[in-house]
Design a protein around this motif. Structure first.
Motif, PDB file in Angstrom:
ATOM      1  N   VAL A 170       0.999  -0.761  -0.003  1.00 42.73           N
ATOM      2  CA  VAL A 170      -0.279  -0.048   0.012  1.00 42.73           C
ATOM      3  C   VAL A 170       0.494   1.453   0.190  1.00 42.73           C
ATOM      4  CG1 VAL A 170      -1.942   1.252   0.874  1.00 42.73           C
ATOM      5  CG2 VAL A 170      -2.426  -0.993   1.346  1.00 42.73           C
ATOM      6  N   LEU A 171       2.263   1.289   0.358  1.00 40.35           N
ATOM      7  CA  LEU A 171       3.220   2.391   1.142  1.00 40.35           C
ATOM      8  C   LEU A 171       3.600   3.141   0.093  1.00 40.35           C
ATOM      9  CD1 LEU A 171       4.160   4.629   1.973  1.00 40.35           C
ATOM     10  CD2 LEU A 171       6.225   3.004   3.269  1.00 40.35           C
ATOM     11  N   THR A 172       3.978   1.657  -0.899  1.00 38.69           N
ATOM     12  CA  THR A 172       4.671   1.785  -2.491  1.00 38.69           C
ATOM     13  C   THR A 172       3.368   1.979  -3.416  1.00 38.69           C
ATOM     14  OG1 THR A 172       6.188  -0.478  -1.828  1.00 38.69           O
ATOM     15  CG2 THR A 172       6.143   0.425  -4.136  1.00 38.69           C
ATOM     16  N   ALA A 173       2.274   1.286  -3.251  1.00 36.88           N
ATOM     17  CA  ALA A 173       1.318   2.287  -4.209  1.00 36.88           C
ATOM     18  C   ALA A 173       1.007   3.283  -3.785  1.00 36.88           C
ATOM     19  CB  ALA A 173       0.136   1.392  -3.919  1.00 36.88           C
ATOM     20  N   PHE A 174       0.955   3.833  -3.054  1.00 32.88           N
ATOM     21  CA  PHE A 174       0.739   5.780  -2.067  1.00 32.88           C
ATOM     22  C   PHE A 174       1.938   6.567  -3.372  1.00 32.88           C
ATOM     23  CE2 PHE A 174       1.818   8.925   0.260  1.00 32.88           C
ATOM     24  CZ  PHE A 174       0.303   9.633   0.230  1.00 32.88           C
ATOM     25  N   VAL A 175       2.973   5.730  -3.321  1.00 32.86           N
ATOM     26  CA  VAL A 175       4.392   6.615  -3.185  1.00 32.86           C
ATOM     27  C   VAL A 175       4.107   6.734  -4.989  1.00 32.86           C
ATOM     28  CG1 VAL A 175       6.468   6.496  -3.467  1.00 32.86           C
ATOM     29  CG2 VAL A 175       5.805   5.891  -1.278  1.00 32.86           C
ATOM     30  N   THR A 176       3.733   5.761  -6.049  1.00 29.98           N
ATOM     31  CA  THR A 176       3.870   5.778  -6.978  1.00 29.98           C
ATOM     32  C   THR A 176       2.347   6.519  -7.690  1.00 29.98           C
ATOM     33  OG1 THR A 176       2.911   3.769  -7.049  1.00 29.98           O
ATOM     34  CG2 THR A 176       4.874   3.254  -7.628  1.00 29.98           C
ATOM     35  N   ILE A 177       1.368   6.276  -7.001  1.00 29.10           N
ATOM     36  CA  ILE A 177       0.116   7.232  -7.348  1.00 29.10           C
ATOM     37  C   ILE A 177       1.040   8.924  -7.212  1.00 29.10           C
ATOM     38  CG2 ILE A 177      -2.078   8.123  -7.093  1.00 29.10           C
ATOM     39  CD1 ILE A 177      -2.527   4.628  -6.100  1.00 29.10           C
ATOM     40  N   LEU A 178       1.686   9.319  -6.142  1.00 27.57           N
ATOM     41  CA  LEU A 178       2.188  10.489  -5.757  1.00 27.57           C
ATOM     42  C   LEU A 178       3.229  10.591  -6.725  1.00 27.57           C
ATOM     43  CD1 LEU A 178       1.571  12.564  -3.926  1.00 27.57           C
ATOM     44  CD2 LEU A 178       3.686  11.643  -2.749  1.00 27.57           C
ATOM     45  N   PHE A 179       3.737  10.031  -6.550  1.00 17.86           N
ATOM     46  CA  PHE A 179       4.801  10.742  -8.267  1.00 17.86           C
ATOM     47  C   PHE A 179       4.556  10.905  -9.206  1.00 17.86           C
ATOM     48  CE2 PHE A 179       7.941  10.333  -4.409  1.00 17.86           C
ATOM     49  CZ  PHE A 179       8.302  11.263  -5.288  1.00 17.86           C
ATOM     50  N   SER A 180       3.102   9.533  -9.626  1.00 16.23           N
ATOM     51  CA  SER A 180       2.836  10.006 -11.491  1.00 16.23           C
ATOM     52  C   SER A 180       2.001  11.352 -11.305  1.00 16.23           C
ATOM     53  CB  SER A 180       1.694   8.658 -11.016  1.00 16.23           C
ATOM     54  OG  SER A 180       0.858   9.029 -12.282  1.00 16.23           O
ATOM     55  N   GLY A 181       1.273  11.827  -9.723  1.00 18.17           N
ATOM     56  CA  GLY A 181       0.794  13.280  -9.744  1.00 18.17           C
ATOM     57  C   GLY A 181       1.849  14.048 -10.243  1.00 18.17           C
ATOM     58  N   ILE A 182       2.823  13.625  -9.699  1.00 20.92           N
ATOM     59  CA  ILE A 182       3.754  14.938 -10.228  1.00 20.92           C
ATOM     60  C   ILE A 182       4.304  14.966 -11.415  1.00 20.92           C
ATOM     61  CG2 ILE A 182       6.065  15.476  -9.384  1.00 20.92           C
ATOM     62  CD1 ILE A 182       5.244  14.893  -6.783  1.00 20.92           C
ATOM     63  N   LEU A 183       4.461  14.240 -12.220  1.00 18.69           N
ATOM     64  CA  LEU A 183       4.878  14.443 -13.424  1.00 18.69           C
ATOM     65  C   LEU A 183       3.458  14.302 -14.447  1.00 18.69           C
ATOM     66  CD1 LEU A 183       7.086  12.862 -15.551  1.00 18.69           C
ATOM     67  CD2 LEU A 183       6.255   9.927 -15.390  1.00 18.69           C
ATOM     68  N   ALA A 184       2.461  14.037 -14.121  1.00 16.83           N
ATOM     69  CA  ALA A 184       1.601  14.269 -14.744  1.00 16.83           C
ATOM     70  C   ALA A 184       1.599  16.081 -14.534  1.00 16.83           C
ATOM     71  CB  ALA A 184       0.445  13.586 -14.171  1.00 16.83           C
ATOM     72  N   GLU A 185       1.558  16.641 -13.738  1.00 13.79           N
ATOM     73  CA  GLU A 185       1.441  18.208 -13.358  1.00 13.79           C
ATOM     74  C   GLU A 185       3.090  19.265 -14.500  1.00 13.79           C
ATOM     75  OE1 GLU A 185       1.555  19.848  -9.203  1.00 13.79           O
ATOM     76  OE2 GLU A 185      -0.393  18.821  -9.298  1.00 13.79           O
ATOM     77  N   ALA A 186       4.040  18.220 -13.686  1.00 15.72           N
ATOM     78  CA  ALA A 186       5.407  18.569 -14.650  1.00 15.72           C
ATOM     79  C   ALA A 186       4.790  18.460 -16.154  1.00 15.72           C
ATOM     80  CB  ALA A 186       6.334  17.888 -14.653  1.00 15.72           C
ATOM     81  N   GLU A 187       4.369  17.289 -17.296  1.00 10.55           N
ATOM     82  CA  GLU A 187       3.621  17.213 -18.361  1.00 10.55           C
ATOM     83  C   GLU A 187       2.850  18.516 -18.737  1.00 10.55           C
ATOM     84  OE1 GLU A 187       2.644  13.350 -17.973  1.00 10.55           O
ATOM     85  OE2 GLU A 187       4.769  13.017 -19.109  1.00 10.55           O
ATOM     86  N   GLN A 188       2.074  18.910 -18.162  1.00  4.17           N
ATOM     87  CA  GLN A 188       0.660  19.710 -18.887  1.00  4.17           C
ATOM     88  C   GLN A 188       1.852  21.453 -19.103  1.00  4.17           C
ATOM     89  OE1 GLN A 188      -2.296  19.183 -15.333  1.00  4.17           O
ATOM     90  NE2 GLN A 188      -3.269  17.285 -16.597  1.00  4.17           N
TER      91      GLN A 188
END
Length: 199
Positions: A170-188
């Motif tokens: 669960v912790l690993t999934a949360f971390v990857t989702i969090l960084f996926s959001g950061i990457l999406a914001e950077a792309e936008q």
């Protein structure tokens, strides 16, 4: 009561806030881990055994997780590094307390993943050193802990291993989702800058 909750939430958000998204992510993860630590003895009691004495020692790491945002305000590299270091040390402590049969060493995986994600390419030496530490701890200490403080039977250890495996996933999934959001914001942001330049 509602006002108190809103006020507390606002204070936590302000404490976790940072203009650097990687530092902000480290702050959020550290506070999430710290906020979940008080529940660990309860999980043990409900799912494993009424003997939860060893779990109280895991609170020794709580101040380190809570201090990540404060350290990051003074030095963002040190603050980010403190998070996986606190996680690795807490995992080593837990492995000594509960034994390797508890599968608590699985938390070294999110520690390594967090270390690799928190640092920029130019800071890769720090990221690789922390990830290597997580890997090295498993290789060097796995058979060196001796008898654990907590002693459970096979069924209880199986339940504890399930608890730790699920928690680490669960912790690993949360971390990857969090960084996926950061990457999406950077792309936008990059797309918006390109459109502005083209227009």
């Amino acid at each position: 009561m509602i006002f108190f909750v809103k006020r507390l939430t606002a204070m936590v958000r302000a404490y976790a806030h940072h203009r650097n998204p990687r530092v902000a992510a480290a702050n959020v993860i550290s506070l999430l881990v710290a906020s979940n630590q008080p529940f660990y003895p309860l999980y043990l009691f409900w799912l494993v055994s009424a003997d939860i004495t060893a779990a109280w020692f895991t609170f020794l790491s709580t101040p380190f997780f809570l201090s990540v945002p404060a350290v990051a305000r003074r030095n963002d590299v040190a603050g980010r590094a403190l998070l996986p270091l606190a996680g690795i040390c807490n995992t080593v402590l837990s492995a000594w307390l509960f034994g390797t049969a508890s599968a608590v060493e699985i938390f070294l995986v999110p520690c390594g993943v967090i270390a690799l994600l928190l640092f920029r390419p130019r800071e890769r030496v720090v990221a690789l050193a922390l990830a290597a530490l997580a890997f090295g701890v498993f290789l060097l200490l796995h058979d060196a802990y001796g008898l654990p403080l907590a002693r459970y039977d096979a069924a209880q250890y199986a339940a504890l291993a399930r608890l730790n495996l699920v928690s680490a996933c669960v912790l690993t999934a949360f971390v990857t989702i969090l960084f996926s959001g950061i990457l999406a914001e950077a792309e936008q942001s990059a797309d918006a800058a390109r459109r502005e330049k083209a227009g």
